[in-house]
Design an enzyme around this catalytic site. Structure first.
Site, PDB file in Angstrom:
ATOM      1  N   SER A  81      46.215  38.519  42.490  1.00 37.54           N
ATOM      2  CA  SER A  81      44.836  38.727  42.918  1.00 37.54           C
ATOM      3  C   SER A  81      44.883  39.374  44.308  1.00 37.54           C
ATOM      4  O   SER A  81      45.565  40.378  44.497  1.00 37.54           O
ATOM      5  CB  SER A  81      44.063  37.397  42.924  1.00 37.54           C
ATOM      6  OG  SER A  81      42.731  37.591  43.346  1.00 37.54           O
TER       7      SER A  81
ATOM      8  N   LYS B 223      39.197  41.197  41.420  1.00 41.12           N
ATOM      9  CA  LYS B 223      40.157  40.186  41.858  1.00 41.12           C
ATOM     10  C   LYS B 223      39.629  38.770  41.654  1.00 41.12           C
ATOM     11  O   LYS B 223      40.397  37.841  41.423  1.00 41.12           O
ATOM     12  CB  LYS B 223      40.553  40.439  43.312  1.00 41.12           C
ATOM     13  CG  LYS B 223      41.371  41.719  43.491  1.00 41.12           C
ATOM     14  CD  LYS B 223      42.621  41.692  42.611  1.00 41.12           C
ATOM     15  CE  LYS B 223      43.512  42.898  42.777  1.00 41.12           C
ATOM     16  NZ  LYS B 223      44.748  42.805  41.968  1.00 41.12           N
TER      17      LYS B 223
ATOM     18  N   TYR C  98      36.109  46.543  44.218  1.00 34.86           N
ATOM     19  CA  TYR C  98      37.435  45.922  44.087  1.00 34.86           C
ATOM     20  C   TYR C  98      37.356  44.399  43.982  1.00 34.86           C
ATOM     21  O   TYR C  98      38.002  43.787  43.122  1.00 34.86           O
ATOM     22  CB  TYR C  98      38.270  46.318  45.306  1.00 34.86           C
ATOM     23  CG  TYR C  98      39.642  45.718  45.394  1.00 34.86           C
ATOM     24  CD1 TYR C  98      40.687  46.180  44.598  1.00 34.86           C
ATOM     25  CD2 TYR C  98      39.924  44.716  46.322  1.00 34.86           C
ATOM     26  CE1 TYR C  98      41.962  45.651  44.706  1.00 34.86           C
ATOM     27  CE2 TYR C  98      41.202  44.181  46.446  1.00 34.86           C
ATOM     28  CZ  TYR C  98      42.218  44.653  45.638  1.00 34.86           C
ATOM     29  OH  TYR C  98      43.476  44.126  45.756  1.00 34.86           O
TER      30      TYR C  98
END
Length: 283
Positions: free
Chosen positions: A153, A171, A167
């Protein structure tokens, strides 16, 4: 490189790992750690020439003649192409002991400058690029009732920051996936880890800086920058100790703070943003 105590013990002797996104950066450094500790690896990435160079580097740290370093060139988001390649590898070399997913990239921008396609592309690479290898490998691990899956992650996997609106959700998704898999597959004795690396000096990070908002650069400066090897070593140590959360470098303190005092951390981040904007003449 790996700590001396682990090198001497050769904890990966007779074991093997498949690593995705491992032709550069954290993935390649992690593969080198495993090989130095006696294991064999198969690294997966798209670019053939970069993979070949990585194989040479990784082979150079082998400690025994019976270790192997294999490569597969494939986009890990493509189930149709990756599945027969991995299946063939498993038939030839056996089911690996570990699947380590290091696939991922970021293209930070101000949110208004992102296209919808960029949101989709980052989710496709960062989430599905790790999910597809898991779905291919899981039936083998479940049948054997053993196996280890480690996913990468980011610090952006537990807190949001300006510039990373495309983004950060990817994650967070990796964390949610790993949490759910850990619980569901407990009866099958499959182990899981999540790596939360801070900023790391990789080719991908260099690309990030080309589009990163200036405020983000200013805020990130105080966090420092780790080398891939400085992330890979605690990553492997954490896996060997069966740690679910693995937090290299500065990641541990903010991770704990955010869980105990989320409002405080958000206030600090908001103040950091305000200071950065003031420095840039935007306040």
């Amino acid at each position: 490189m790996a700590k001396e105590k682990f090198i001497l013990k050769q904890p990966f002797k007779g074991k093997s790992a498949v690593l995705t996104g491992a032709s550069t950066g954290i993935g390649k450094a992690t593969a080198k750690e495993i090989v130095q500790l006696g294991g064999s690896v198969c690294i997966i990435a798209r670019r053939v020439e970069v993979l070949k160079e990585a194989v040479k580097e990784i082979e150079a740290v082998k400690t025994q003649d019976d270790q192997y370093v294999e490569m597969i060139s494939c986009d890990t988001t493509d189930m149709g192409k990756l599945k027969p390649l991995l299946t063939d590898f498993f038939e030839k070399k056996g089911v690996p002991d570990y699947l380590i997913n290091c696939v991922g990239y970021a293209m930070p921008r101000y949110v208004q400058d992102h296209s919808l396609e960029e949101f989709r592309t980052q989710m496709d690479t960062n989430y599905y690029g790790q999910l597809v290898p898991i779905l291919i490998t899981l039936p083998y691990f479940m049948e054997a009732k053993k196996g280890y899956i480690a996913n990468v992650s980011s610090m952006a996997g537990f807190i949001g920051l300006i510039g990373y609106t495309a983004y950060t959700p990817t994650k967070f998704a990796i964390v949610g996936l790993t949490e759910a898999l850990r619980n569901e597959l407990k009866p099958y004795n499959i182990q899981f880890s999540i790596l939360y690396p801070p900023d790391t000096e990789t080719p991908a990070f260099e690309e990030e800086n080309k589009t990163k908002p200036e405020e983000c650069k200013i805020i990130s400066e105080r966090g420092g920058l780790l080398k891939p090897e400085e992330v890979a070593e605690p990553f492997i140590e954490g896996i060997l100790k069966n740690r679910f959360e693995i937090l290299p470098g500065e990641a541990k303190f903010p991770w704990r703070m955010f869980r105990l005092f989320p409002k405080l951390v958000r206030n600090i981040m908001d103040k950091d943003l305000k200071k950065a904007r003031k420095k840039l003449g935007k306040e």
